[in-house]
Design a protein around this motif. Structure first.
Motif: not given
Lengths: 341, 341, 341, 341
Positions: B183, B186, B193, B224, B312
């Protein structure tokens, strides 16, 4: 008192630190209740009371002191009212927490201490630095012998911004600012007292206010009766933030305390390695300010003050007074009432 | 809901983090009220309720969920119950705060998200690191363009002590520990993503428990969709304390977050320059844990979640699941449900 | 002199710092040559000469001074011989580098300065701290206005081990140790002079040697003619290593210099976060000691001293002398020869 | 060889690092002599020779290799020439110091190693990070058991400025940059070898050069045969300076190495707490670069290489080659020639 009933606290003074203490009582402390607020400005009292759901807002501290439903008072009025408020509150059998300085003369200090003693109420003084984690750990290290005998100490306070020099009371740098450092140095050199003081003070930030009595920069050197030497320094305009640090060097090592950096974030950029700094005492000592009131609530319940007491306030004041005289007379002085060898 | 009425919260789970959340609600948060506690151990529920002056202690979460006087639930039960509790609570129109991981499968995650959506209740997930000052500032720096485009990220979690390996659920290192780091990565690479995951995991702390499924050390590398590369790493036995750090390097500079040192005290001794370290997540993230619940209380009042939401939780879970497969199959994987170019 | 010919240097004194300087000349500096070594101990001179391939080892400094092949001398004899060696060497038209203190009385200092002036030879003094990267950068920052006007300064020296108190000359703490700090403070407050000195000194490390004149701990506070206030402190027994630090606070910010940590290695262990510390001045100032001699070689070639000169040595000495008197008379003093407003 | 005669060194390559090595030999190292310089640019060779008082400047490396008066060569030519130069020099019975990478294929590496072995000459490779104080101390800590078994390692290299992407050889990020980190990780996990490599590489700094083969950002994750997991990362454009760091986490604690800050000066200003950063590898590793050549001079005299040898170069190369394949094939690979369980 009943240990389960919340402590009902009256707050005297709704300025910056008074408001923070009010918030701590109303929001951050368990089993405490903000029962009344007094401030000569009815607006200030009322607004704070509204914000903190406090039922009573008055303009006279005496209304709070006379209120039989109130167990304890937190005095955050201007310094010149402190001692007489302590005396009144103690006589009314309230437990008393008083912001520093507790008094501006030794006579006043003695009267405050005596009033609390006679009434048998706890009297705690707002030397919050003792409650910061680093300073508390330093004290533990020292008391447990981890540094040997203290030999060289340093404590400093730098406020971030001298906004309005006209509003600074004369000698505030000793009575209101460095008084923290004097207490801190005593706290970190346990059992010893200052025997010699030499102070320099000037208006370096705002020389244009020097004639009106402003002193915005000061350096004090001290000798303790165990041989330790110490410096305390203050300045009212540190462009980089609110900077409070301490250092104790002893026969067994050294500790340093204080960090102006705001968080653990470090930024690496073309201009170098940077950390943002803390701007407000209420940020730097958020937890310490809260912890000292939690400790006071304990004192109200137990009757025993664990934190700094009236005698500590008096001892720090004696150093501050010696500083004023040292500056005025340009010589070395012993704090009044401290025995010299 | 009435904005002045305290939020009445039911706590589900009275373990370590549940107890801390209970304390936050009862003691540290304004206008929140700990209305009920559920824990399968009647003793645990009762003891915590007594300590926090909470009127109701039950063994069944459903009793809390069915209670019409309760506005919101905080789910701190074991991970395997999370998703179904979210669904039940949402259906009962409670606002929901759920500890991580919100679910252990993507289907469960989707059901939880859907239940909250249908009921129109706020659903917030316990990714507390977002609420630590340093991480929050890092995010602001990144969002405001201060680092340019993120290129290399790192997030790590090291727990201080693997006391009883037998009690660690299988793959907990991904589902319960590294899920925070997923998390966080991100959060610090906003709008992007993960498209590729490669994970290594082993029982290096307790190899004797490897056969029973323990994985106590893991390293994950990720790509990512904006080109950024990231690593996440975890270990369950850092002898020096609870160590959580982050690093984001971008075209415009770098930020680092995290500091295991306990306070600003530094000790200088014959053995060198030393600082004590933080041992507990509840110490390191004391303020962050509290701030995330304060944010949740805002969400309950406003209906809008500012913090991490069900989506999330799902995205972090997708990475964790890809890790499990990557370890099992020794290959590079894309998180399920994330489009590949 | 011929700019391509190596500078031929005679070293006077083969003790710890003399040996290091000899090594710098023979090994670390380009276009310098260690031509001769003098030390009253023939063994010490010979051993160092052998190690450094130096052709001449003698017991009399005068042999070096009289040697027409020698361009420059580096004086690293005991402090009490410094001034007369400077005078002799200057009269023999050698360029002179003299370890601190250049003299022990102001008359001697004046004679040394005058001798160099009359002979027209460069005279540089061993205030090596000016050549440490951090201190040099601090000076640049200050000179370029980056700190505004200096208001509060601090400089300290802590030696790691007082091995044999019997060998410490009387008042060495001011003349040999704090003299560095006095120079540093002048260096960091450019263009200003000290107008007021108050000093405390004691034998806190070895009180048993106090009667024999030992002072192992000292604290000096000073006022400069631009209003700045400063402290200098020293101690001979810091168990954690060789600790030299500086701090300058001004109207525009602050700089701090010095770090006792030995390298960038940090160790995280059960007892906390630790770094090893530097034990020797020769380690902490390895590069600075070398850079000051490189600067001296430039001075020999160009005839112009960039570093601290005789007048700097005299000014630092005047402060040290005022300290001695301040301690003896327990009062505030102005350094001799500095005009008071 | 005669232990008192200076080592006569021929330098091959007068670029940035070659010039620094030349300077070290001519100026910073005792008993070494810069006897000849070869560079295809006659100007570069001549200018450096003039500056360093080196008698011979040629354009052909072979002239140096054939010179019977030369004891040792330092190879600082472009990477593609390294292996064959090692072979020629070894055959001519010169001791060889070769900059990294020693070779670009395993066959070449084997030939170089074999040539040195057959000739009986020392062959040392330019993995200078081993000679930085912090990394050397880390290794000692690890070898002495101070960290227990290494479990998670990290090594990174960030160059400060990608000036001209057109001049970066294809895969330089692995062969020339990360090869340092691969060696470092082996150095810090003594006795273990990498068994698994997964690499990501991209042109994030200059995507416009990706088609021409540029890879300016890379992340590698690795598994060692003792279970340890490691990451290595590199980027060619860190706006904040030259950043090299390492971290080893083990069962007994952690060490971290590396600090981009330029000196111990810290500046406190309105924008926060800042330190200047190091911009050049020649600054950050000034002492390490010098120490590795000093170690090589020892090797020339003693015949025994204490630093990294040909086999170390080969092992690091094997990892770099596996990285290239991993990127090309998007899969996990074992370095060639390393046994898999």
């Amino acid at each position: 008192m009943n240990m389960n009933k919340p402590v009902r606290v009256g707050l005297i003074g709704a300025g910056a630190i008074g408001s923070f203490h009010g918030e701590s009582i109303a929001r951050r402390l368990h089993n405490a209740q903000l029962a009344a607020i007094a401030d000569p400005s009815p607006d200030a009292a009322r607004r704070l009371a509204d914000r903190l759901d406090c039922p009573i807002a008055v303009t006279q501290a005496e209304e709070i002191i006379a209120n039989p439903d109130i167990d304890a008072v937190v005095i955050a009025a201007p310094a010149r009212f402190h001692a007489s408020l302590v005396v009144s509150a103690a006589r009314a059998r309230k437990a008393v927490f008083c912001e520093k300085p507790m008094a501006l003369t030794l006579d006043e200090a003695d009267m405050a201490i005596e009033a609390a003693r006679v009434a048998g109420v706890p009297l705690q003084v707002g030397f919050n630095r003792r409650y910061d984690k680093a300073w508390a750990e330093a004290r533990e290290t020292i008391v447990s012998g981890g540094l040997g005998t203290p030999q060289l100490l340093r404590s400093l306070t730098r406020d971030p911004c001298l906004a309005d020099p006209a509003r600074v009371p004369v000698w505030a740098i000793f009575f209101e600012t460095l008084i923290h450092d004097f207490d801190t140095l005593r706290f970190l050199n346990p059992g010893s007292e200052v025997t010699e003081v030499y102070a320099i003070a000037d208006a370096l930030v705002r020389p244009d206010f020097k004639e009106r009595g402003l002193r915005d920069t000061a350096l004090v050197s001290m000798k303790f009766d165990n041989g330790a030497m110490a410096t305390a320094e203050a300045n009212f305009h540190a462009v980089y933030g609110y900077d409070v640090r301490g250092e104790v060097f002893g026969s067994g090592g050294m500790v340093t305390m204080g960090d102006v950096r705001r968080s653990s974030l470090t930024r690496f950029a073309a201009e170098g390695v940077c950390s943002a700094s803390t701007r407000l005492n209420l940020d730097l000592f958020h937890d310490g300010y809260t912890a000292q009131l939690a400790s006071f609530m304990e004192a109200v319940r137990s009757g025993v003050v664990q934190g700094p007491i009236g005698e500590d306030a008096r001892a720090a004041l004696a150093i501050a007074l010696a500083c004023v005289h040292s500056v005025n007379e340009r010589r070395i002085l012993a704090p009044y009432g401290v025995a010299r060898a």
